[in-house]
Design an enzyme around this catalytic site. Structure first.
Site, PDB file in Angstrom:
ATOM      1  N   HIS A   1      -8.661  -3.753  12.515  1.00  0.00           N
ATOM      2  CA  HIS A   1      -8.052  -2.981  11.424  1.00  0.00           C
ATOM      3  C   HIS A   1      -8.873  -1.738  11.085  1.00  0.00           C
ATOM      4  CE1 HIS A   1      -6.019  -2.004   7.757  1.00  0.00           C
ATOM      5  NE2 HIS A   1      -6.934  -2.479   6.945  1.00  0.00           N
TER       6      HIS A   1
ATOM      7  N   TRP B   1       0.845  -1.184   0.000  1.00  0.00           N
ATOM      8  CA  TRP B   1       0.000   0.000   0.000  1.00  0.00           C
ATOM      9  C   TRP B   1       0.888   1.245   0.000  1.00  0.00           C
ATOM     10  CZ3 TRP B   1      -5.292   0.828  -0.025  1.00  0.00           C
ATOM     11  CH2 TRP B   1      -6.086  -0.333  -0.006  1.00  0.00           C
TER      12      TRP B   1
ATOM     13  N   ASP C   1      -7.675  -9.543   7.366  1.00  0.00           N
ATOM     14  CA  ASP C   1      -7.980  -8.352   8.160  1.00  0.00           C
ATOM     15  C   ASP C   1      -8.684  -8.794   9.439  1.00  0.00           C
ATOM     16  OD1 ASP C   1      -7.016  -6.693   6.201  1.00  0.00           O
ATOM     17  OD2 ASP C   1      -8.977  -5.927   5.574  1.00  0.00           O
TER      18      ASP C   1
ATOM     19  N   HIS D   1      -3.143 -11.700   2.976  1.00  0.00           N
ATOM     20  CA  HIS D   1      -3.306 -11.442   4.411  1.00  0.00           C
ATOM     21  C   HIS D   1      -4.776 -11.448   4.811  1.00  0.00           C
ATOM     22  CE1 HIS D   1      -3.986  -7.526   2.536  1.00  0.00           C
ATOM     23  NE2 HIS D   1      -4.736  -7.240   3.595  1.00  0.00           N
TER      24      HIS D   1
ATOM     25  N   HIS E   1     -15.951  -3.253   4.142  1.00  0.00           N
ATOM     26  CA  HIS E   1     -15.356  -3.773   5.377  1.00  0.00           C
ATOM     27  C   HIS E   1     -16.363  -3.742   6.528  1.00  0.00           C
ATOM     28  CE1 HIS E   1     -11.380  -3.206   3.428  1.00  0.00           C
ATOM     29  NE2 HIS E   1     -10.897  -3.980   4.386  1.00  0.00           N
TER      30      HIS E   1
ATOM     31  N   GLU F   1      -7.554 -11.166   1.886  1.00  0.00           N
ATOM     32  CA  GLU F   1      -7.233 -10.334   0.721  1.00  0.00           C
ATOM     33  C   GLU F   1      -5.889 -10.715   0.107  1.00  0.00           C
ATOM     34  OE1 GLU F   1      -9.508  -6.269   2.255  1.00  0.00           O
ATOM     35  OE2 GLU F   1      -7.456  -6.653   2.917  1.00  0.00           O
TER      36      GLU F   1
END
Length: 206
Positions: free
Chosen positions: A58, A18, A54, A52, A159, A171
């Protein structure tokens, strides 16, 4: 269990992250020559690097941390569904699929074409998908992109909608060569007591 198929992004200095997040780095802190017996390395990385999960923490300061999550969510039968060509996946895109009783759904969007760079735009999930998946009994949704929301979103509607229905998020899967259908998924997070997310080694088998 059949042959394991790795659907994880390799972790190295070239893994896209990111924008502004922690770069991945691995280095030897002790070499065999220095220690006299072993090589010992250290890793620096974001908890949201590559493939990964979440944790709710998060995006919700009161949400569960990684170690509080139910491990059963991340291992078991999963259905891979091809939703290529959609800019935003909605309930009608899954109406032809037999989701009833399927706890884990992995969406193949094919919208991250070059994994050597972080994408500019991805296929996202519409917030209306959460109640639809909940009604079908889905508890884990996986995607082949860095986020279930648009990359520039600050509100993160997908989310929050998924969290509101108790659906957890996986994800960064690599599903390019995976045919639609049922598989056995294993994508266990690390036991990070305070973690807001965790890298996983995601594998499928038939």
């Amino acid at each position: 269990m059949g042959k394991l198929i790795d659907v994880s992004m390799p972790l190295s200095s070239t893994v896209p992250i990111w924008p502004g997040d922690t770069l991945f780095a691995y280095e030897l802190t002790w070499t065999k020559e220095e220690s006299g017996s072993v090589n010992v390395g250290q890793i620096t990385m974001s908890t949201h690097t590559g493939t990964h999960i979440d944790a709710p923490f998060h995006f919700d300061s009161q949400g569960e941390r990684v170690l509080e999550l139910d491990l059963d969510l991340y291992a078991g039968t999963a259905l891979v569904v091809d939703v290529s060509g959609r800019d935003c996946v909605r309930p009608e895109d899954l109406e032809s699929e037999r989701l009833d009783g399927t706890q884990r759904v992995l969406l193949k969007t094919n919208s991250w074409k070059d994994r050597s760079v972080f994408p500019v735009r991805i296929a996202c999930l519409h917030e209306s998908l959460a109640p639809y998946l909940f009604e079908k009994g889905v508890r884990l949704i996986g995607v082949d992109v860095p986020s279930v929301d648009p990359l520039d979103s600050k509100e993160l509607p997908a989310h929050h909608a998924l969290h509101g229905k108790g659906i957890h998020i996986l994800e960064g899967l690599v599903l390019d060569d995976i045919e639609p259908g049922k598989y056995h998924l294993m994508a266990l997070p690390l036991p990070l007591k305070e973690g807001d997310g965790s890298p996983v080694r995601a594998v499928l088998s038939r």
